[in-house]
Design a protein around this motif. Structure first.
Motif, PDB file in Angstrom:
ATOM      1  N   LEU A  35       0.827  -1.210   0.000  1.00 26.78           N
ATOM      2  CA  LEU A  35       0.000   0.000   0.000  1.00 26.78           C
ATOM      3  C   LEU A  35       0.858   1.257   0.000  1.00 26.78           C
ATOM      4  CD1 LEU A  35      -2.826   1.363   0.306  1.00 26.78           C
ATOM      5  CD2 LEU A  35      -2.422   1.271   2.779  1.00 26.78           C
ATOM      6  N   VAL A  36       1.810   1.340   0.911  1.00 27.97           N
ATOM      7  CA  VAL A  36       2.648   2.540   1.017  1.00 27.97           C
ATOM      8  C   VAL A  36       3.534   2.694  -0.218  1.00 27.97           C
ATOM      9  CG1 VAL A  36       4.499   3.637   2.329  1.00 27.97           C
ATOM     10  CG2 VAL A  36       2.565   2.612   3.520  1.00 27.97           C
ATOM     11  N   GLY A  37       4.187   1.616  -0.632  1.00 29.24           N
ATOM     12  CA  GLY A  37       5.014   1.689  -1.839  1.00 29.24           C
ATOM     13  C   GLY A  37       4.196   2.039  -3.064  1.00 29.24           C
ATOM     14  N   GLY A  38       2.987   1.484  -3.151  1.00 28.46           N
ATOM     15  CA  GLY A  38       2.104   1.802  -4.271  1.00 28.46           C
ATOM     16  C   GLY A  38       1.672   3.258  -4.267  1.00 28.46           C
ATOM     17  N   LEU A  39       1.384   3.801  -3.096  1.00 28.18           N
ATOM     18  CA  LEU A  39       0.997   5.211  -3.009  1.00 28.18           C
ATOM     19  C   LEU A  39       2.151   6.140  -3.391  1.00 28.18           C
ATOM     20  CD1 LEU A  39      -1.217   5.210   0.205  1.00 28.18           C
ATOM     21  CD2 LEU A  39      -1.970   5.535  -2.165  1.00 28.18           C
ATOM     22  N   ILE A  40       3.377   5.770  -2.992  1.00 29.52           N
ATOM     23  CA  ILE A  40       4.539   6.570  -3.389  1.00 29.52           C
ATOM     24  C   ILE A  40       4.711   6.520  -4.905  1.00 29.52           C
ATOM     25  CG2 ILE A  40       7.060   6.715  -3.263  1.00 29.52           C
ATOM     26  CD1 ILE A  40       6.789   5.756  -0.323  1.00 29.52           C
ATOM     27  N   CYS A  41       4.557   5.342  -5.482  1.00 27.34           N
ATOM     28  CA  CYS A  41       4.663   5.209  -6.940  1.00 27.34           C
ATOM     29  C   CYS A  41       3.537   5.946  -7.650  1.00 27.34           C
ATOM     30  CB  CYS A  41       4.687   3.745  -7.336  1.00 27.34           C
ATOM     31  SG  CYS A  41       6.177   2.890  -6.800  1.00 27.34           S
ATOM     32  N   LEU A  42       2.343   5.904  -7.076  1.00 22.34           N
ATOM     33  CA  LEU A  42       1.206   6.634  -7.643  1.00 22.34           C
ATOM     34  C   LEU A  42       1.483   8.134  -7.634  1.00 22.34           C
ATOM     35  CD1 LEU A  42      -1.738   6.700  -8.699  1.00 22.34           C
ATOM     36  CD2 LEU A  42      -2.441   6.851  -6.300  1.00 22.34           C
ATOM     37  N   LEU A  43       2.035   8.631  -6.530  1.00 20.53           N
ATOM     38  CA  LEU A  43       2.394  10.045  -6.467  1.00 20.53           C
ATOM     39  C   LEU A  43       3.431  10.378  -7.533  1.00 20.53           C
ATOM     40  CD1 LEU A  43       2.349  12.837  -5.102  1.00 20.53           C
ATOM     41  CD2 LEU A  43       4.079  11.950  -3.505  1.00 20.53           C
ATOM     42  N   GLY A  44       4.418   9.510  -7.680  1.00 19.72           N
ATOM     43  CA  GLY A  44       5.430   9.731  -8.713  1.00 19.72           C
ATOM     44  C   GLY A  44       4.838   9.750 -10.110  1.00 19.72           C
ATOM     45  N   GLY A  90       6.913  -0.064   6.350  1.00 15.67           N
ATOM     46  CA  GLY A  90       8.096  -0.916   6.253  1.00 15.67           C
ATOM     47  C   GLY A  90       8.870  -0.706   4.967  1.00 15.67           C
ATOM     48  N   ALA A  91       9.164  -1.797   4.291  1.00 11.25           N
ATOM     49  CA  ALA A  91       9.966  -1.742   3.070  1.00 11.25           C
ATOM     50  C   ALA A  91       9.272  -0.961   1.958  1.00 11.25           C
ATOM     51  CB  ALA A  91      10.288  -3.150   2.592  1.00 11.25           C
ATOM     52  N   GLY A  92       7.962  -0.849   2.016  1.00 15.89           N
ATOM     53  CA  GLY A  92       7.248  -0.079   1.005  1.00 15.89           C
ATOM     54  C   GLY A  92       7.633   1.383   1.017  1.00 15.89           C
ATOM     55  N   ALA A  93       8.045   1.896   2.183  1.00 18.04           N
ATOM     56  CA  ALA A  93       8.471   3.286   2.284  1.00 18.04           C
ATOM     57  C   ALA A  93       9.981   3.429   2.191  1.00 18.04           C
ATOM     58  CB  ALA A  93       7.996   3.882   3.607  1.00 18.04           C
ATOM     59  N   LEU A  94      10.709   2.347   2.401  1.00 19.09           N
ATOM     60  CA  LEU A  94      12.162   2.444   2.458  1.00 19.09           C
ATOM     61  C   LEU A  94      12.860   2.023   1.178  1.00 19.09           C
ATOM     62  CD1 LEU A  94      12.667   1.152   6.090  1.00 19.09           C
ATOM     63  CD2 LEU A  94      12.571   3.503   5.283  1.00 19.09           C
ATOM     64  N   ILE A  97      13.100   5.597  -4.018  1.00 20.82           N
ATOM     65  CA  ILE A  97      14.070   6.688  -3.897  1.00 20.82           C
ATOM     66  C   ILE A  97      13.800   7.526  -2.654  1.00 20.82           C
ATOM     67  CG2 ILE A  97      12.773   8.317  -5.311  1.00 20.82           C
ATOM     68  CD1 ILE A  97      15.459   9.222  -6.502  1.00 20.82           C
ATOM     69  N   THR A  98      12.561   7.543  -2.201  1.00 21.02           N
ATOM     70  CA  THR A  98      12.219   8.305  -1.006  1.00 21.02           C
ATOM     71  C   THR A  98      12.897   7.714   0.228  1.00 21.02           C
ATOM     72  OG1 THR A  98      10.216   6.970  -0.794  1.00 21.02           O
ATOM     73  CG2 THR A  98      10.000   9.091  -1.896  1.00 21.02           C
ATOM     74  N   GLY A  99      13.065   6.409   0.268  1.00 20.80           N
ATOM     75  CA  GLY A  99      13.750   5.781   1.388  1.00 20.80           C
ATOM     76  C   GLY A  99      15.221   6.154   1.437  1.00 20.80           C
ATOM     77  N   PHE A 100      15.841   6.274   0.273  1.00 22.55           N
ATOM     78  CA  PHE A 100      17.238   6.693   0.221  1.00 22.55           C
ATOM     79  C   PHE A 100      17.369   8.122   0.717  1.00 22.55           C
ATOM     80  CE2 PHE A 100      20.897   8.501  -2.005  1.00 22.55           C
ATOM     81  CZ  PHE A 100      21.885   7.642  -1.564  1.00 22.55           C
ATOM     82  N   ALA A 101      16.492   9.006   0.251  1.00 19.87           N
ATOM     83  CA  ALA A 101      16.519  10.394   0.708  1.00 19.87           C
ATOM     84  C   ALA A 101      16.254  10.467   2.200  1.00 19.87           C
ATOM     85  CB  ALA A 101      15.491  11.218  -0.065  1.00 19.87           C
ATOM     86  N   ASN A 102      15.361   9.628   2.696  1.00 17.03           N
ATOM     87  CA  ASN A 102      15.071   9.580   4.125  1.00 17.03           C
ATOM     88  C   ASN A 102      16.304   9.175   4.917  1.00 17.03           C
ATOM     89  OD1 ASN A 102      14.218   7.289   6.350  1.00 17.03           O
ATOM     90  ND2 ASN A 102      13.046   9.177   6.544  1.00 17.03           N
ATOM     91  N   SER A 103      17.059   8.208   4.444  1.00  9.09           N
ATOM     92  CA  SER A 103      18.241   7.766   5.184  1.00  9.09           C
ATOM     93  C   SER A 103      19.299   8.854   5.261  1.00  9.09           C
ATOM     94  CB  SER A 103      18.823   6.495   4.568  1.00  9.09           C
ATOM     95  OG  SER A 103      19.413   6.756   3.319  1.00  9.09           O
TER      96      SER A 103
END
Length: 154
Positions: A35-44, A90-94, A97-103
């Motif tokens: 869900l989270v990874g899909g929403l990030i991809c949808l935003l992209g 979890g991994a859906g957010a990490l 590319i957003t997870g890399f920027a977050n780190s």
């Protein structure tokens, strides 16, 4: 202490650890990550579509998408929102590319109290550094394999 006593202590300890370790629901965690990874991809994809609507070519729209997602990730990390998203997804957010920027942003934010040089400057890539290193190294290896295979006509 005899061997039998040691085995009994180890068994008792392992039983205790198993009883206090929280059981994770794998299917729920995978659904949240999806869900989270899909929403990030949808935003992209929305950012890319908006860019194309305003006349950008595919490459430029994708570049603006990456820049926007990295900026939003760093901003949300600085405000404390992205860690909440990451703990939920979890991994859906990490993974994106957003997870890399977050780190990178989280490390900079965490060490700012030590100053700009020895805090932020020295430790900003503490988490992301290995990702960059092994990403470049594996790209180099794959490039060599590709070059070797094309040289042999494969």
């Amino acid at each position: 202490m005899k061997q039998e006593e040691k085995e009994q202590i180890n068994e008792t300890y392992n039983d205790y650890v198993e009883s206090v370790t929280p059981k994770a629901n794998l299917w729920l965690r995978m659904a949240k990550a999806f869900l989270v990874g899909g929403l990030i991809c949808l935003l992209g994809q929305c950012i890319i579509n908006i860019g194309k609507k305003y006349g950008l070519d595919d490459q430029t729209a994708a570049s603006y998408c990456s820049l926007t997602l990295v900026f939003l990730s760093a901003l949300l990390t600085g405000t404390g929102i992205y860690p909440v998203i990451a703990s939920f997804g979890g991994a859906g957010a990490l993974v994106p590319i957003t997870g890399f920027a977050n780190s990178v942003a989280a490390t900079a934010h965490g060490f700012k109290v030590e100053g700009h040089v020895f805090g932020v400057g020295a430790r900003i890539f503490q988490i992301a550094g290995p990702v960059i290193l092994y990403g470049i190294f594996s790209s180099w290896i794959l490039g060599l394999i590709y070059w070797f295979m094309t040289t042999l006509g494969m």
